[in-house]
Scaffold this active site. Sequence first.
Site, short mmCIF file in Angstrom:
data_model
loop_
_atom_site.label_atom_id
_atom_site.label_comp_id
_atom_site.label_asym_id
_atom_site.label_seq_id
_atom_site.Cartn_x
_atom_site.Cartn_y
_atom_site.Cartn_z
N GLY C 11 0.95 -1.18 -0.11
CA GLY C 11 -0.01 -0.04 0.16
C GLY C 11 0.81 1.18 0.06
O GLY C 11 1.95 1.26 0.77
N ASP C 128 -0.16 2.53 8.63
CA ASP C 128 -0.78 1.80 9.83
C ASP C 128 0.10 1.58 11.17
O ASP C 128 -0.66 1.64 12.07
CB ASP C 128 -1.16 0.43 9.49
CG ASP C 128 -2.46 0.38 8.49
OD1 ASP C 128 -3.07 1.35 8.41
OD2 ASP C 128 -2.83 -0.89 8.17
#
Lengths: 325, 325, 325, 325
Positions: C11, C128
């Site tokens: 990502g 994250d």
Amino acid sequence: MKRIAVFTSGGDAPGMNACIRAVVRGAVYHGLEVFGIRRGYNGMINGDIFQMTSHSVSNIVQRGGTILKSARSKEFMTPEGRQKAYGQLQKFGIEGLVAIGGNGTFTGATLFFDEFGIPTVGAPGTIDNDLYGTDYTIGFDTAVNTALEAIDKIRDTADSHDRIFLIEVMGRDSGYIAIQSGIAGGAELVMVPEVLTPISEVVNILQQGFTRSKSSSILVVAEGEEEGSAKEVAEKISKMMVGQDLDMRVTTLGHIQRGGIPTAYDRILASRLGLGALEGLMNGEKNVMAGVINNELVYTPFRDTIRLPKPINEDLLRMVKILSV
Amino acid sequence: MKRIAVFTSGGDAPGMNACIRAVVRGAVYHGLEVFGIRRGYNGMINGDIFQMTSHSVSNIVQRGGTILKSARSKEFMTPEGRQKAYGQLQKFGIEGLVAIGGNGTFTGATLFFDEFGIPTVGAPGTIDNDLYGTDYTIGFDTAVNTALEAIDKIRDTADSHDRIFLIEVMGRDSGYIAIQSGIAGGAELVMVPEVLTPISEVVNILQQGFTRSKSSSILVVAEGEEEGSAKEVAEKISKMMVGQDLDMRVTTLGHIQRGGIPTAYDRILASRLGLGALEGLMNGEKNVMAGVINNELVYTPFRDTIRLPKPINEDLLRMVKILSV
Amino acid sequence: MKRIAVFTSGGDAPGMNACIRAVVRGAVYHGLEVFGIRRGYNGMINGDIFQMTSHSVSNIVQRGGTILKSARSKEFMTPEGRQKAYGQLQKFGIEGLVAIGGNGTFTGATLFFDEFGIPTVGAPGTIDNDLYGTDYTIGFDTAVNTALEAIDKIRDTADSHDRIFLIEVMGRDSGYIAIQSGIAGGAELVMVPEVLTPISEVVNILQQGFTRSKSSSILVVAEGEEEGSAKEVAEKISKMMVGQDLDMRVTTLGHIQRGGIPTAYDRILASRLGLGALEGLMNGEKNVMAGVINNELVYTPFRDTIRLPKPINEDLLRMVKILSV
Amino acid sequence: MKRIAVFTSGGDAPGMNACIRAVVRGAVYHGLEVFGIRRGYNGMINGDIFQMTSHSVSNIVQRGGTILKSARSKEFMTPEGRQKAYGQLQKFGIEGLVAIGGNGTFTGATLFFDEFGIPTVGAPGTIDNDLYGTDYTIGFDTAVNTALEAIDKIRDTADSHDRIFLIEVMGRDSGYIAIQSGIAGGAELVMVPEVLTPISEVVNILQQGFTRSKSSSILVVAEGEEEGSAKEVAEKISKMMVGQDLDMRVTTLGHIQRGGIPTAYDRILASRLGLGALEGLMNGEKNVMAGVINNELVYTPFRDTIRLPKPINEDLLRMVKILSV
């Protein structure tokens, strides 16, 4: 301890409101009564003091400035001023203080404790990040991001016109804002008070840029830079590069760096430090500043925050050099 | 017409890239070949010209500055310079031009047409909004919002310290940025080149503020203000209010107003004007500027955009007065 | 080592471009040749590889996304895929790799080294912040600030309408974004995967809010929360509070958290980690990730970043509780 | 008229506070007494009414939401509710109203005037820009810019991964936010309620993009789109393009579009409309909405704002098509 008060003092910094909120909500949580003092030591002297509740600090975590207002107080520097302040605190039954500010504030608090025995725990609130005893101060991250947004905007116009820009950022004794905004903004050079950068080196870097056909250059200058203000540096450069076709502009960012919506980092740091200062005070700490070092809450005596210099990270200065290759 | 070229000239403005994109994509859509010229008339003279495709303008609608770079050209002001430029255009077979810029750019284009018959349609690109023939120019809305963000930040610190701030915004001949950012920022007073504001009136307004116990005041000053720069205005105020306890600061916003990500308004306006200029050129327009007045696309002769003044909206000045009550 | 290559994988995260820039500029500074690989391992397999210079990374430090593009590669998970990738690297003479990504990326790199002996040093790029071996990952600070801006906006409308809002933020296995944006946003409650929050406790907190006449409440829910998505949590709350006049809304922030202009923090961290990864590779490091712990650059073996969990700071969860009093 | 009141009603919109400020400051300027009513018609019924001064609206021009709070009132839709509201206004001696809201608000005001003779002048406060009688409504420009920022962020990640994104923006009956944010965001397609876009056309555009090797595509879908929500549109596309390697994601922006710091445009428009509504009321207007058309203040009867549709600008839709070539 049953009743405490909180105030902000010295230059304002984004995140001070988040810090006030943490002190007030923490006090409510722990069953203390909490008062706010307006305009720092001036309000203490004049009795501009009011009780605060959970609701008093609703919807302020995101606001710049300080709802308690701030001021520098000459009167508190006199024994008479401090006597009056003590009288006011007595009137309200206030037994301990949380002071959000810098070394000027902490110096006053130390004198006050010596004379009247009212303990203070401090929280470092200043955009300059020039306080020993904490990795970062409240407001610094926001100020860096504000300076960075300005640098990003100026790079647009610098690139469009193939210009050299000298950008002066805040930091009278400290190059922290300059270094961090300079690295993040992709500056070709950063000039800070802590390290001597001779003008000849600046000229070298600009010349090298020309050689590599860099079309524009950004130089970030801390206001306390030894070679002078950005304007003075620009004049010195012009003199040394006379005869060359230099399109050079100077911008001083000024007070926009003090205000603005605090970043996530500043709100969290301010919340930790506000709560840490309050809980320190409850646990008997006095004449110390709450700080966060290596992600741990620590208390540093005011005498050290006042006396000890905060070294600049020279690794970061090395990075500027490499990254502007 | 089979081949056209586009360039940006004069001071850069946010939205110029969106305008370039509309010219290029519009040309592709209508089956024309389209070239970009770098650095305005200088690039035309030097042959810094390259063919553009749909891909050349991908992912630029949101960028400040101008990918075609901009410059002011002294050489194009000479017959020799224009002769060279014409030679270059001939070489590339370019039959018409879209010029994104201001009156300096349009003056050059008019001379060029008279001498060589190459038609130009203009698009108004300047943050100052000082062009007759359009309600707003490309970059103005972004510049106002940039100035406004700065005013919002400064109000945080002004309120925290009960200070008066004089904020100087761009606008050498035009008070548009000052008025719009001043109203939106809740300024107590706005000083613009178009209207005389005697210092005595400024002092009056500050005095009234004190009487109503306003704790802070924001004055927005356009750089072309008749009473001088913000710094000079501050000095005049200080002289007239000598003896009063004034805490007054001056901030000059400077070049940050030229850069930045364009607002939605500027991107849409720039797209309409770019497409409008291109389609005008295709339809035989020449020596005119595309503008949007009352939401309609209009073409105004360069001789009018150059000659006619753009009046300021005095209703807005009246609003400043009422809203700062 | 003479020739190295850099790629992004998994990502995308804001700051990846600043990291690429640091690798490239660092390589140029140290006299290495440096190549870029597009679309992660897919590009390595397909030979989408090109030489980079200082200029290749001009003006990207402020851009979100990744100029090298990113992808997840199924083919690289096969021995045939890795064999092809090795062939391509041989063709270009590439002796070492800097991989910007997460554990999926590092797993591939470990296999690749075991089979072909090409060393990789990693830089942690993921919003994250779920990687062991670094205090923060590249993109996390930006994602938190993006979530925070959204929470600030939603609070405006929540307050205006006296509503309860459940806001779902990213973090499949990690509550970091939820906790930090929740504290900074003044949330009444934060629900994270690492800690069980029974719905009955959520209901309690809402009830207490009513009692203290809080007019609005913000609950931040990490997407990996055990009680389900924000939508499911809202349904469970509704069931338990049936009969009460609840005005509750759910918002899922989604992909806006992945993009955007990186913050100062992310650009500096990304620059340090990019340079750190490069210099590690030059010094013989392999199968390790560069990280910053307590402000020091450290290298952690991939096997540990993959195997070890990153604990959440429970002090921060305690703070949510106290600050929402 | 000596005493008037102001309230906000229906969905909140950024700029409502600037509008309230203009009503209050205008009233003070003109020597009227002015009251605020909290939570729209509900507060009118319950007597949640308080006197306002210049100070009541200090430092709110930049705040999102509404300090007077907003609500939809079922009770006011009943004769009994309106009777109670009239009683409360009588008690406070209020002779006229400024209502900031949309058509629901204006419908109530019309009934109220018919029954009790209390005149209302409206100001259009809604992000959707779906009101006849004004070029733009308060909050629209901010909502478009908020949607645009989200699109810019999503484009970063769409480009990095070569993905198709469907972004759903607000606008139940109106495609204004979709069109403006779509053009400004460089969307490949915009789907709005006013114009039928068959899925086959959407598929065509995506196919063409593949042919021209566009690596990513952004589709903006208004929530009121006839083909369904963005999620439903995505499912229909998937069915028609089955077998192709589509990497498609859906994001619904949701309530972030209602909040946030108002743009300069919205603050100025809100100020003009607030002052215009007040001065209209003072001059005997009733049952009309203040609007700005072609930069002129105009009053439109409520019966027209309620009855007449606001046409979408089809030129803008044409632009989307050309600019995504």
